[in-house]
Design a protein around this motif. Structure first.
Motif, mmCIF file in Angstrom:
data_model
loop_
_atom_site.group_PDB
_atom_site.id
_atom_site.type_symbol
_atom_site.label_atom_id
_atom_site.label_comp_id
_atom_site.label_asym_id
_atom_site.label_seq_id
_atom_site.Cartn_x
_atom_site.Cartn_y
_atom_site.Cartn_z
ATOM 1 N N PRO A 211 41.184 33.264 43.368
ATOM 2 C CA PRO A 211 40.143 33.095 42.344
ATOM 3 C C PRO A 211 39.407 31.766 42.471
ATOM 4 C CG PRO A 211 42.311 32.715 41.401
ATOM 5 C CD PRO A 211 42.541 33.173 42.809
ATOM 6 N N LEU A 234 26.958 39.061 39.942
ATOM 7 C CA LEU A 234 28.208 38.663 40.609
ATOM 8 C C LEU A 234 28.828 39.813 41.397
ATOM 9 C CD1 LEU A 234 29.693 36.603 37.634
ATOM 10 C CD2 LEU A 234 28.431 35.738 39.598
ATOM 11 N N PHE A 237 32.698 40.566 43.586
ATOM 12 C CA PHE A 237 33.828 39.909 42.933
ATOM 13 C C PHE A 237 34.369 40.803 41.818
ATOM 14 C CE2 PHE A 237 31.067 36.498 44.448
ATOM 15 C CZ PHE A 237 31.946 35.641 45.092
ATOM 16 N N SER A 238 35.652 40.654 41.550
ATOM 17 C CA SER A 238 36.203 41.094 40.270
ATOM 18 C C SER A 238 36.002 39.947 39.293
ATOM 19 C CB SER A 238 37.691 41.441 40.398
ATOM 20 O OG SER A 238 37.863 42.641 41.109
ATOM 21 N N VAL A 239 35.398 40.244 38.142
ATOM 22 C CA VAL A 239 34.931 39.200 37.236
ATOM 23 C C VAL A 239 35.789 39.205 35.972
ATOM 24 C CG1 VAL A 239 32.959 38.308 35.954
ATOM 25 C CG2 VAL A 239 32.603 39.479 38.142
ATOM 26 N N ASP A 241 35.843 36.898 32.459
ATOM 27 C CA ASP A 241 35.232 35.826 31.680
ATOM 28 C C ASP A 241 36.314 34.956 31.049
ATOM 29 O OD1 ASP A 241 32.434 36.189 32.008
ATOM 30 O OD2 ASP A 241 32.552 37.987 30.765
ATOM 31 N N THR A 268 33.316 31.969 34.192
ATOM 32 C CA THR A 268 34.029 33.160 34.619
ATOM 33 C C THR A 268 34.907 32.867 35.817
ATOM 34 O OG1 THR A 268 33.713 35.467 35.301
ATOM 35 C CG2 THR A 268 32.136 33.876 36.104
ATOM 36 N N GLN A 269 35.952 33.655 35.954
ATOM 37 C CA GLN A 269 36.868 33.571 37.085
ATOM 38 C C GLN A 269 36.538 34.710 38.040
ATOM 39 O OE1 GLN A 269 41.692 32.833 37.656
ATOM 40 N NE2 GLN A 269 40.777 33.009 35.637
ATOM 41 N N LEU A 270 36.233 34.382 39.279
ATOM 42 C CA LEU A 270 35.785 35.360 40.264
ATOM 43 C C LEU A 270 36.860 35.542 41.331
ATOM 44 C CD1 LEU A 270 32.139 33.999 40.778
ATOM 45 C CD2 LEU A 270 32.923 35.706 39.132
ATOM 46 N N LEU A 280 26.151 33.571 44.921
ATOM 47 C CA LEU A 280 26.220 33.768 43.477
ATOM 48 C C LEU A 280 24.814 33.992 42.936
ATOM 49 C CD1 LEU A 280 28.815 31.097 42.325
ATOM 50 C CD2 LEU A 280 29.179 33.473 42.974
#
Length: 689
Positions: A211, A234, A237-239, A241, A268-270, A280
């Motif tokens: 991440p 985005l 990526f799996s996003v 928040d 957010t954590q990607l 991005l």
């Protein structure tokens, strides 16, 4: 008036903050009207002899102030002052402003004193502020400012006289907003320096599944309204928040020595899903920025107070409001995503981070054929939502079901931390002592850039025979063992599970039978012949081969057709009629049902229904001259009704098409029904010719 002694700069700063706090408290009254006012304000009207009193003369909505003269402070000595203060407000487009001079006083004796108002020339008119009465009693001077009956002064001139200092170091320092557009300043340059967007990432390179944190921020030092017009998608990526985007969290940050108000648009954590360079997406924000134009005076004259007043007027004289619209976006940011090393363990399923495994059993003893649950918990930090169930190597004779998953993950930290648990339900066939091997879980550790493995403890389980023992009072005292029998519900469930396909087939055939029965009942209620100017009652002949059974809809339609042909023969002798009471279709040049007949002879039911269906749709297309895209039941029924077809014939056509479609997917066929359907199709094709 005697000249005042010099004071320390820190004391001046403290009093400036004090005056600002006083003016914040007075804002509702100050901005209630746009008229010019001149007032005297004190921090308290009851102070101790050792306390300090702040006195401020405030002029509201003045364009020019000249010759401001304070009174003699009888009974007080001046500790600090004069200190200037000013401010403004824009409410519903109306701008109000104030200016003031402050003094810090200390009583020299007890008693009740009246402090006179100050005089000044405001916008060319002489004005005097109001007088105030202050009661001075013995005592006071406590560090906290609470002794001797003092409610607002305090014993330390460097302390905030009005309580907690909202601008002190213990609280977040406010942002000095730059809302004045001074002569010679370019509005676009001013906006560019004081309003901008930034996207921040905690790292620009990572592995697949590792991440990263991306934060989109709006920095501002101006008065503006902002609206997000494009949010980042985005992709790749799996996003997750980390902050609710609708909460608009606000903080203060310093850049290049200036304080900015910071609005977090998205944090957010990607988690990258594939290797490569991923950009991005930018965020776009539309802003409406408000300024007021500043003006200045060139001539300064008078003493020290007058010079201070002129400087205040130069710094705080405002013109009309200026409004500017600007669209901002973030600069592109590229993330380099590295692939995972090739030497992946056999049990690796994409977990990236640092994990451990804990296994447990609901019970150490279970009867054969009874259900038991194995709990497997994966704990740690990393891409926990993407972790899949580990593989369990069951002992021989064990049967397991698909596991169920439950996660408890904190997504507001990076990497995410918490646990993900899996419950495996299983049964053992034979009694005995068994050991479930340790569950192994492989993951990639980005810190060491190596694959690691975590394992739980092996689990021992004792499986007892699937019996229930009961002691009976027998003559020999023997123990009777009664085998456990499955309940009626279990028996029914197993029967349904074993014969699910046949049950489904029976339900499908029953549904088709009910459908045709309802159609037959509906046809009985319909007239047996078309409506004519002189209605002719058509009596359908009985089918001798079936006794008194009712005729099919197509036979009623044939009877109506024979009656029409008989009437046509009487009125027009040259028109050929029916040769006999049995319906014989006209011989076409090419038999459209030739392929259907061949399939019937070859005992090919699916081919028979397919060819009958194809021949009918082909005849309908020729009859109505419709393109293939418009050939559907609803459309052809509407066109046949326009062409004068009676309802009986239309229903017969619908039934033939429906029977063809149904029998294409029905496993059972009847040759007699196929022959009857062929006769109906012959009549219908002849009618459509």
């Amino acid at each position: 008036m005697k000249p005042v002694r010099p004071i320390k700069s820190s004391t001046i700063a403290t009093v400036v903050r004090s005056s600002l706090f006083v003016m914040i408290a007075l804002l509702p009254g100050l901005f209630a009207s746009g008229q010019v006012k001149f007032t005297t304000v004190v921090s308290s009207q009851d102070v101790g002899q050792k306390d300090y009193l702040q006195l401020e003369y405030v002029v509201e909505n003045a364009k020019q102030i000249d010759e401001l003269t304070p009174p003699n402070f009888a009974g007080f000595k001046v500790v600090q002052g004069p200190i200037q203060s000013s401010g403004m407000s824009i409410v519903n487009g109306a701008m109000s402003q104030y200016k003031g001079l402050s003094f810090v006083l200390q009583p020299v004796r007890t008693g009740k004193f009246t402090i006179g108002g100050a005089s000044a020339t405001v916008d060319g008119h002489p004005m005097r502020s109001n007088s105030v009465t202050v009661n001075v009693h013995a005592g006071g001077g406590n560090p906290g400012g609470q002794g001797g009956g003092n409610s607002g002064g305090g014993g330390n001139p460097y302390m905030q006289p009005f309580g907690t200092d909202p601008f002190g170091p213990a609280e977040p320092r406010d942002v000095d907003r730059d809302y004045v557009l001074r002569p010679g300043e370019n509005v676009k340059d001013k906006i560019r320096k004081n309003l901008f967007l930034k996207v921040q990432v905690d790292k620009n390179s990572c592995f697949v599944g590792e991440p990263i944190v991306a934060t989109y921020k709006l920095y501002t030092r101006v008065s503006s309204e902002s609206r997000i017009t494009k949010r980042p998608s985005l992709n790749g990526f799996s996003v997750y928040d980390m902050v609710d985007p609708s909460s608009d969290p606000v903080s203060v940050e310093k850049l290049n020595g200036k304080a900015y108000t910071v609005h977090i648009i998205r944090k957010t954590q990607l988690i990258p899903l594939q290797a490569g360079n991923i950009d991005l997406d930018p965020v776009e924000v539309e802003n409406t920025v408000h300024f007021v134009r500043g003006t200045g005076h060139q001539e300064h004259h008078g003493g020290s107070i007058q010079e201070m007043l002129n400087q205040m007027m130069d710094d705080n004289s405002y013109g009309p409001e200026v409004e500017e619209n600007v669209t901002l976006d973030t600069k592109p940011v590229t993330i380099a995503v590295k692939p995972l090393p090739e030497s992946k363990p056999a049990t690796f399923n994409g977990a990236v981070g640092d994990f451990s495994v804990v296994t447990s059993l609901g019970n150490k003893t279970v009867a054969a054929q009874d259900e038991m649950t194995l709990h497997v918990v994966v704990k740690g930090r990393g891409n926990l939502p993407m972790v899949t169930a580990p593989t369990v190597n069951w002992p021989s004779g064990f049967e397991s079901f698909d596991p169920t998953a439950k996660e408890d993950v904190n997504k507001t930290v990076a990497p995410m931390s918490g646990s993900k648990s899996f419950d495996y339900v299983f049964t053992a066939k034979d009694p005995g002592h068994y050991t479930i091997p340790a569950v192994s879980f492989s993951y990639f550790d980005p810190a060491s850039q190596t694959y690691r493995s975590a394992s739980g403890e092996p689990q021992d389980i004792q499986v007892t025979p699937a019996v229930r023992k009961s002691h009976s009072s027998t003559a020999s005292g023997a123990v009777a063992v009664i085998a456990t029998r499955p309940s009626l519900t279990d028996q029914v469930g197993r029967f349904v599970q074993a014969h699910l396909e046949w049950i489904f087939a029976v339900l499908l055939i029953s549904g088709v039978a009910v459908y045709f029965w309802r159609q037959n009942q509906r046809l009985k209620k319909k007239p047996d012949a078309e409506k004519k100017p002189e209605p002719v009652r058509v009596e359908a002949p009985m089918n001798n081969s079936r006794g008194n059974a009712p005729i099919a809809p197509w036979e009623a339609a044939q009877a109506a057709e024979r009656e029409r042909q008989t009437l046509a023969k009487e009125t027009a002798p040259e028109t050929p009629g029916m040769a006999s009471n049995s319906y014989v279709p006209a011989a076409p040049a090419v038999d459209p049902l030739q392929d259907a007949r061949r399939s019937l002879e070859e005992t090919d039911p699916k081919g028979f229904y397919r060819e009958v269906n194809r021949a009918l749709w082909k005849a309908i297309g020729r009859k109505l001259n419709l393109p293939a895209s418009e050939l559907n039941k609803q459309n052809i029924i509407r066109h046949l009704q326009i062409r004068g077809w009676d309802e009986t014939a239309i229903i017969s056509l619908e039934n033939i098409l429906s029977e063809c479609e149904m029998n294409l997917y029905t496993p059972a066929y009847d040759r007699y029904n196929m022959q009857q359907l062929l006769r109906q199709a012959e009549w219908m094709v002849d009618r459509l010719a």
